[in-house]
Design an enzyme around this catalytic site. Structure first.
Site, PDB file in Angstrom:
ATOM      1  CE1 TYR A   1      91.038  21.286  20.027  1.00  0.00           C
ATOM      2  CE2 TYR A   1      92.063  22.803  21.573  1.00  0.00           C
ATOM      3  CZ  TYR A   1      90.968  22.073  21.155  1.00  0.00           C
ATOM      4  OH  TYR A   1      89.806  22.114  21.881  1.00  0.00           O
TER       5      TYR A   1
ATOM      6  N   GLY B   1      98.652  17.934  17.251  1.00  0.00           N
ATOM      7  CA  GLY B   1      98.994  16.557  17.566  1.00  0.00           C
ATOM      8  C   GLY B   1      97.734  15.731  17.701  1.00  0.00           C
TER       9      GLY B   1
ATOM     10  CG  HIS C   1      94.451  21.309  10.392  1.00  0.00           C
ATOM     11  ND1 HIS C   1      94.891  20.068  10.789  1.00  0.00           N
ATOM     12  CD2 HIS C   1      94.529  21.329   9.030  1.00  0.00           C
ATOM     13  CE1 HIS C   1      95.227  19.370   9.716  1.00  0.00           C
ATOM     14  NE2 HIS C   1      95.022  20.109   8.640  1.00  0.00           N
ATOM     15  CG  ASP C   2      92.429  19.157  15.475  1.00  0.00           C
ATOM     16  OD1 ASP C   2      93.292  18.884  14.611  1.00  0.00           O
ATOM     17  OD2 ASP C   2      92.635  19.056  16.707  1.00  0.00           O
TER      18      ASP C   2
ATOM     19  CG  ASP D   1      96.224  19.373   5.116  1.00  0.00           C
ATOM     20  OD1 ASP D   1      95.509  19.340   6.143  1.00  0.00           O
ATOM     21  OD2 ASP D   1      96.641  18.345   4.548  1.00  0.00           O
TER      22      ASP D   1
END
Length: 118
Positions: free
Chosen positions: A28, A30, A48-49, A92
C-alpha cells in the site's frame, strides 16, 4: 498533495529516513494499493489510501490539494481553511503519525507486488 505528504512524513519521523523509502514499501505504500498489508507500517498506508478515497468522494483531489501545515517539535499541525484542505491534511497527518510509530522493515521495500499483493 503528495509532495507535502513526503515532507510531513520526514517531519514526523524526524528525518530518520527519507520519505522516498516509503514509496515502494509493501502493498500500500506507493502506487499499488491492493491485497493484504505486509505489516503495520503498510497498514498505515492502506488507511491513508482509504482516507484519500473518502476525500475523493467529497469532491477533493487529495494527490493535488495543497494545504497549510507546520512541522513542530511536538508534531505536525494542520492550519488549512477549506474543507478539502482540512480533509486531505488530516489524512496525511494521521498517516505520518502512524508511520512514525511503526518499525520499518527493509525486507518489505520494493517487493514483488504482483506476487505478494493479490
Amino acid at each position: 498533495n503528495l509532495v507535502q505528504f513526503g515532507f510531513m512524513i520526514e517531519c514526523a519521523i524526524r528525518n530518520r529516513r527519507p520519505a522516498l523509502d516509503f514509496m515502494n514499501y509493501g502493498c500500500y505504500c506507493g502506487t499499488v494499493g491492493r491485497g493484504t498489508p505486509v505489516d503495520d507500517l503498510d497498514r498505515c498506508c492502506q488507511v491513508h489510501d482509504e482516507c484519500y478515497a473518502t476525500a475523493e468522494k467529497h469532491g477533493c483531489y487529495p494527490s493535488l490539494t495543497t494545504y497549510q501545515w507546520e512541522c513542530r517539535q511536538v508534531g505536525n499541525e494542520c492550519n488549512s481553511k477549506t474543507q478539502c484542505e482540512v480533509f486531505v491534511c488530516a489524512c496525511d497527518l494521521a498517516a505520518a503519525k502512524c508511520l512514525a510509530q511503526e518499525d520499518y522493515n527493509p525486507a518489505h521495500f520494493n517487493i514483488n507486488t504482483g506476487e505478494r499483493c493479490k
